[in-house]
Motif scaffolding. Structure first.
Motif, PDB file in Angstrom:
ATOM      1  N   HIS A  43       0.801  -1.226   0.000  1.00  0.00           N
ATOM      2  CA  HIS A  43       0.000   0.000   0.000  1.00  0.00           C
ATOM      3  C   HIS A  43       0.834   1.277   0.000  1.00  0.00           C
ATOM      4  N   GLY A  44       2.144   1.145   0.129  1.00  0.00           N
ATOM      5  CA  GLY A  44       3.005   2.325   0.113  1.00  0.00           C
ATOM      6  C   GLY A  44       2.746   3.262   1.282  1.00  0.00           C
ATOM      7  N   VAL A  45       2.322   2.691   2.403  1.00  0.00           N
ATOM      8  CA  VAL A  45       1.993   3.488   3.586  1.00  0.00           C
ATOM      9  C   VAL A  45       2.754   2.912   4.776  1.00  0.00           C
ATOM     10  N   ASN A  50       2.171   1.561  15.723  1.00  0.00           N
ATOM     11  CA  ASN A  50       0.786   1.305  16.111  1.00  0.00           C
ATOM     12  C   ASN A  50       0.354  -0.088  15.680  1.00  0.00           C
ATOM     13  N   ALA A  51       0.649  -0.464  14.462  1.00  0.00           N
ATOM     14  CA  ALA A  51       0.266  -1.784  13.964  1.00  0.00           C
ATOM     15  C   ALA A  51       1.163  -2.869  14.544  1.00  0.00           C
ATOM     16  N   PHE A  60      -5.369  -4.650  15.510  1.00  0.00           N
ATOM     17  CA  PHE A  60      -4.561  -4.570  14.296  1.00  0.00           C
ATOM     18  C   PHE A  60      -5.368  -3.989  13.145  1.00  0.00           C
ATOM     19  N   LEU A  61      -6.581  -4.467  12.975  1.00  0.00           N
ATOM     20  CA  LEU A  61      -7.434  -3.961  11.903  1.00  0.00           C
ATOM     21  C   LEU A  61      -7.707  -2.476  12.066  1.00  0.00           C
ATOM     22  N   ALA A  62      -7.956  -2.041  13.297  1.00  0.00           N
ATOM     23  CA  ALA A  62      -8.205  -0.615  13.557  1.00  0.00           C
ATOM     24  C   ALA A  62      -6.967   0.213  13.226  1.00  0.00           C
ATOM     25  N   ALA A  63      -5.784  -0.263  13.606  1.00  0.00           N
ATOM     26  CA  ALA A  63      -4.549   0.469  13.338  1.00  0.00           C
ATOM     27  C   ALA A  63      -4.268   0.557  11.845  1.00  0.00           C
ATOM     28  N   VAL A  64      -4.467  -0.549  11.132  1.00  0.00           N
ATOM     29  CA  VAL A  64      -4.230  -0.568   9.685  1.00  0.00           C
ATOM     30  C   VAL A  64      -5.236   0.344   8.985  1.00  0.00           C
ATOM     31  N   ASN A  65      -6.500   0.229   9.337  1.00  0.00           N
ATOM     32  CA  ASN A  65      -7.517   1.069   8.713  1.00  0.00           C
ATOM     33  C   ASN A  65      -7.273   2.552   8.972  1.00  0.00           C
ATOM     34  N   ALA A  66      -6.830   2.872  10.178  1.00  0.00           N
ATOM     35  CA  ALA A  66      -6.519   4.267  10.500  1.00  0.00           C
ATOM     36  C   ALA A  66      -5.369   4.778   9.650  1.00  0.00           C
TER      37      ALA A  66
END
Length: 72
Positions: A43-45, A50-51, A60-66
């Motif tokens: 994703h180049g991010v 946090n993750a 983990f999902l919340a950190a990635v989505n954020a």
């Protein structure tokens, strides 16, 4: 997860137990780091600490989505 963390976990298991510790799925911190690195590459991010510090699928999902939501 298999290619980066060396284990196969059914996505349904993670969805059914979002607050279970990653260790319950035999995923250690090095495995999680590999998954983070792969997501960052795809994703180049930068997901960063946090993750990497997450202990459950939900966190983990919340950190990635954020992180992906702030990347434009």
């Amino acid at each position: 997860m298999n290619s980066r963390a060396g284990l196969a976990v059914d996505a349904a298991q993670l969805a059914d137990r979002p607050d279970a510790a990653f260790t319950d799925f035999d995923l250690d911190s090095l495995g999680l780091l590999g998954i983070v690195a792969e997501l960052e590459k795809r994703h180049g991010v930068k997901l960063g600490e946090n993750a990497e510090g997450c202990r459950t699928p939900r966190a983990f999902l919340a950190a990635v989505n954020a992180a992906l939501g702030t990347a434009v």
